[in-house]
Scaffold this motif. Structure first.
Motif, PDB file in Angstrom:
ATOM      1  N   LEU A   1       0.863  -1.172   0.000  1.00  0.00           N
ATOM      2  CA  LEU A   1       0.000   0.000   0.000  1.00  0.00           C
ATOM      3  C   LEU A   1       0.902   1.225   0.000  1.00  0.00           C
ATOM      4  O   LEU A   1       1.784   1.345   0.865  1.00  0.00           O
ATOM      5  N   VAL A   2       0.672   2.120  -0.939  1.00  0.00           N
ATOM      6  CA  VAL A   2       1.492   3.324  -1.043  1.00  0.00           C
ATOM      7  C   VAL A   2       0.585   4.543  -1.021  1.00  0.00           C
ATOM      8  O   VAL A   2      -0.224   4.744  -1.933  1.00  0.00           O
ATOM      9  N   GLU A   3       0.737   5.343   0.043  1.00  0.00           N
ATOM     10  CA  GLU A   3      -0.056   6.562   0.191  1.00  0.00           C
ATOM     11  C   GLU A   3       0.669   7.750  -0.417  1.00  0.00           C
ATOM     12  O   GLU A   3       1.903   7.781  -0.468  1.00  0.00           O
ATOM     13  N   SER A   4      -0.106   8.726  -0.819  1.00  0.00           N
ATOM     14  CA  SER A   4       0.449   9.987  -1.302  1.00  0.00           C
ATOM     15  C   SER A   4      -0.596  11.075  -1.113  1.00  0.00           C
ATOM     16  O   SER A   4      -1.771  10.787  -0.837  1.00  0.00           O
ATOM     17  N   GLY A   5      -0.152  12.333  -1.262  1.00  0.00           N
ATOM     18  CA  GLY A   5      -1.081  13.444  -1.222  1.00  0.00           C
ATOM     19  C   GLY A   5      -1.045  14.283   0.036  1.00  0.00           C
ATOM     20  O   GLY A   5      -1.730  15.302   0.126  1.00  0.00           O
ATOM     21  N   GLY A   6      -0.259  13.869   1.010  1.00  0.00           N
ATOM     22  CA  GLY A   6      -0.168  14.659   2.227  1.00  0.00           C
ATOM     23  C   GLY A   6       0.622  15.942   2.004  1.00  0.00           C
ATOM     24  O   GLY A   6       1.200  16.161   0.936  1.00  0.00           O
ATOM     25  N   GLY A   7       0.632  16.790   3.036  1.00  0.00           N
ATOM     26  CA  GLY A   7       1.381  18.038   2.929  1.00  0.00           C
ATOM     27  C   GLY A   7       0.932  19.044   3.957  1.00  0.00           C
ATOM     28  O   GLY A   7       0.218  18.713   4.903  1.00  0.00           O
TER      29      GLY A   7
ATOM     30  N   VAL B   1      -1.111  22.493   4.735  1.00  0.00           N
ATOM     31  CA  VAL B   1      -2.238  23.248   4.211  1.00  0.00           C
ATOM     32  C   VAL B   1      -2.750  24.179   5.299  1.00  0.00           C
ATOM     33  O   VAL B   1      -2.643  23.868   6.498  1.00  0.00           O
ATOM     34  N   GLN B   2      -3.286  25.312   4.894  1.00  0.00           N
ATOM     35  CA  GLN B   2      -3.840  26.253   5.858  1.00  0.00           C
ATOM     36  C   GLN B   2      -5.211  25.783   6.335  1.00  0.00           C
ATOM     37  O   GLN B   2      -5.915  25.041   5.629  1.00  0.00           O
ATOM     38  N   PRO B   3      -5.620  26.211   7.515  1.00  0.00           N
ATOM     39  CA  PRO B   3      -6.981  25.888   7.987  1.00  0.00           C
ATOM     40  C   PRO B   3      -8.021  26.323   6.968  1.00  0.00           C
ATOM     41  O   PRO B   3      -7.926  27.403   6.376  1.00  0.00           O
ATOM     42  N   GLY B   4      -8.998  25.450   6.752  1.00  0.00           N
ATOM     43  CA  GLY B   4     -10.017  25.694   5.748  1.00  0.00           C
ATOM     44  C   GLY B   4      -9.672  25.158   4.374  1.00  0.00           C
ATOM     45  O   GLY B   4     -10.534  25.142   3.484  1.00  0.00           O
ATOM     46  N   GLY B   5      -8.445  24.717   4.202  1.00  0.00           N
ATOM     47  CA  GLY B   5      -8.000  24.206   2.911  1.00  0.00           C
ATOM     48  C   GLY B   5      -8.394  22.757   2.685  1.00  0.00           C
ATOM     49  O   GLY B   5      -9.088  22.136   3.504  1.00  0.00           O
ATOM     50  N   SER B   6      -7.937  22.227   1.550  1.00  0.00           N
ATOM     51  CA  SER B   6      -8.295  20.869   1.142  1.00  0.00           C
ATOM     52  C   SER B   6      -7.052  20.089   0.718  1.00  0.00           C
ATOM     53  O   SER B   6      -6.064  20.670   0.239  1.00  0.00           O
ATOM     54  N   LEU B   7      -7.137  18.780   0.884  1.00  0.00           N
ATOM     55  CA  LEU B   7      -6.138  17.851   0.375  1.00  0.00           C
ATOM     56  C   LEU B   7      -6.868  16.596  -0.070  1.00  0.00           C
ATOM     57  O   LEU B   7      -7.934  16.251   0.470  1.00  0.00           O
ATOM     58  N   ARG B   8      -6.263  15.886  -1.016  1.00  0.00           N
ATOM     59  CA  ARG B   8      -6.782  14.577  -1.391  1.00  0.00           C
ATOM     60  C   ARG B   8      -5.678  13.546  -1.242  1.00  0.00           C
ATOM     61  O   ARG B   8      -4.622  13.647  -1.893  1.00  0.00           O
ATOM     62  N   LEU B   9      -5.922  12.573  -0.384  1.00  0.00           N
ATOM     63  CA  LEU B   9      -4.983  11.481  -0.187  1.00  0.00           C
ATOM     64  C   LEU B   9      -5.347  10.332  -1.124  1.00  0.00           C
ATOM     65  O   LEU B   9      -6.523  10.079  -1.385  1.00  0.00           O
TER      66      LEU B   9
ATOM     67  N   GLY C   1     -19.194  15.197   6.913  1.00  0.00           N
ATOM     68  CA  GLY C   1     -19.522  16.436   6.222  1.00  0.00           C
ATOM     69  C   GLY C   1     -18.308  17.161   5.668  1.00  0.00           C
ATOM     70  O   GLY C   1     -18.462  18.113   4.896  1.00  0.00           O
ATOM     71  N   ARG C   2     -17.108  16.738   6.051  1.00  0.00           N
ATOM     72  CA  ARG C   2     -15.886  17.395   5.566  1.00  0.00           C
ATOM     73  C   ARG C   2     -15.024  16.460   4.713  1.00  0.00           C
ATOM     74  O   ARG C   2     -14.391  16.901   3.758  1.00  0.00           O
ATOM     75  N   PHE C   3     -14.992  15.184   5.071  1.00  0.00           N
ATOM     76  CA  PHE C   3     -14.164  14.210   4.366  1.00  0.00           C
ATOM     77  C   PHE C   3     -15.041  13.264   3.559  1.00  0.00           C
ATOM     78  O   PHE C   3     -16.166  12.937   3.961  1.00  0.00           O
ATOM     79  N   THR C   4     -14.499  12.802   2.443  1.00  0.00           N
ATOM     80  CA  THR C   4     -15.188  11.823   1.605  1.00  0.00           C
ATOM     81  C   THR C   4     -14.210  10.729   1.202  1.00  0.00           C
ATOM     82  O   THR C   4     -13.143  11.019   0.643  1.00  0.00           O
ATOM     83  N   ILE C   5     -14.583   9.490   1.493  1.00  0.00           N
ATOM     84  CA  ILE C   5     -13.780   8.352   1.074  1.00  0.00           C
ATOM     85  C   ILE C   5     -14.401   7.750  -0.182  1.00  0.00           C
ATOM     86  O   ILE C   5     -15.630   7.695  -0.314  1.00  0.00           O
ATOM     87  N   SER C   6     -13.548   7.330  -1.100  1.00  0.00           N
ATOM     88  CA  SER C   6     -14.041   6.703  -2.326  1.00  0.00           C
ATOM     89  C   SER C   6     -13.003   5.696  -2.801  1.00  0.00           C
ATOM     90  O   SER C   6     -11.862   5.698  -2.326  1.00  0.00           O
ATOM     91  N   ARG C   7     -13.410   4.872  -3.745  1.00  0.00           N
ATOM     92  CA  ARG C   7     -12.496   3.866  -4.267  1.00  0.00           C
ATOM     93  C   ARG C   7     -12.703   3.714  -5.758  1.00  0.00           C
ATOM     94  O   ARG C   7     -13.805   3.899  -6.270  1.00  0.00           O
ATOM     95  N   ASP C   8     -11.621   3.365  -6.440  1.00  0.00           N
ATOM     96  CA  ASP C   8     -11.643   3.078  -7.864  1.00  0.00           C
ATOM     97  C   ASP C   8     -11.020   1.694  -8.034  1.00  0.00           C
ATOM     98  O   ASP C   8      -9.787   1.555  -7.984  1.00  0.00           O
TER      99      ASP C   8
ATOM    100  N   LEU D   1      -9.099   9.755  -0.104  1.00  0.00           N
ATOM    101  CA  LEU D   1      -9.724  10.485   0.986  1.00  0.00           C
ATOM    102  C   LEU D   1      -9.664  11.964   0.631  1.00  0.00           C
ATOM    103  O   LEU D   1      -8.596  12.572   0.667  1.00  0.00           O
ATOM    104  N   GLN D   2     -10.813  12.506   0.253  1.00  0.00           N
ATOM    105  CA  GLN D   2     -10.916  13.935  -0.017  1.00  0.00           C
ATOM    106  C   GLN D   2     -11.199  14.636   1.296  1.00  0.00           C
ATOM    107  O   GLN D   2     -12.197  14.341   1.969  1.00  0.00           O
ATOM    108  N   MET D   3     -10.321  15.561   1.656  1.00  0.00           N
ATOM    109  CA  MET D   3     -10.436  16.258   2.936  1.00  0.00           C
ATOM    110  C   MET D   3     -10.647  17.738   2.672  1.00  0.00           C
ATOM    111  O   MET D   3      -9.768  18.407   2.108  1.00  0.00           O
ATOM    112  N   ASN D   4     -11.796  18.242   3.071  1.00  0.00           N
ATOM    113  CA  ASN D   4     -12.134  19.650   2.914  1.00  0.00           C
ATOM    114  C   ASN D   4     -12.298  20.307   4.284  1.00  0.00           C
ATOM    115  O   ASN D   4     -12.436  19.613   5.299  1.00  0.00           O
ATOM    116  N   SER D   5     -12.288  21.621   4.277  1.00  0.00           N
ATOM    117  CA  SER D   5     -12.471  22.386   5.527  1.00  0.00           C
ATOM    118  C   SER D   5     -11.553  21.871   6.627  1.00  0.00           C
ATOM    119  O   SER D   5     -11.981  21.639   7.763  1.00  0.00           O
TER     120      SER D   5
END
Length: 117
Positions: free
Chosen positions: A4-10, A12-20, A65-72, A80-84
């Protein structure tokens, strides 16, 4: 050998978004229940969200209400889409893969998410 290889971290300012992203290799991804966990300094690892092999998501209350998990399944990837984002979301985020025929899950190496101004 399942990897398993994760990526997408970093950072970010409060209120920002990242997608892992977490790419799984070496086995039958579509049969796995997949999850994202996180561990902040001095705290235990906790479940953030998971998604079943059939696509049903589940979230811990603090991210609803802030994060969304999905799979392909074609790409053997879970997202993992992380908002707010909030400072309290700061942690190392780990991907987890649970095959139905195995007691212990597989884990990724983790990716750091830092939410700070």
């Amino acid at each position: 050998q399942v990897q398993l290889v994760e990526s997408g971290g970093g950072l970010v300012q409060p209120g920002g978004s990242l997608r892992l992203s977490c790419v799984v290799s070496g086995s039958i991804f579509r049969m796995y229940d997949m999850g994202w966990y996180r561990q902040a300094p001095g705290k235990q690892r906790e479940l953030v969200a998971n998604i079943s092999s059939s696509g049903n998501p589940n979230y811990t209350d603090s991210v609803k209400g802030r994060f969304t998990i999905s799979r392909d399944n074609a790409k053997m990837t879970v997202y993992l889409q992380m908002n707010s984002l909030k400072p309290e979301d700061t942690a190392v985020y780990y991907c987890n893969a649970q095959p139905p025929w195995k007691r212990q899950p597989y884990w990724g190496q983790g990716t750091q998410v830092t939410v700070s101004s």
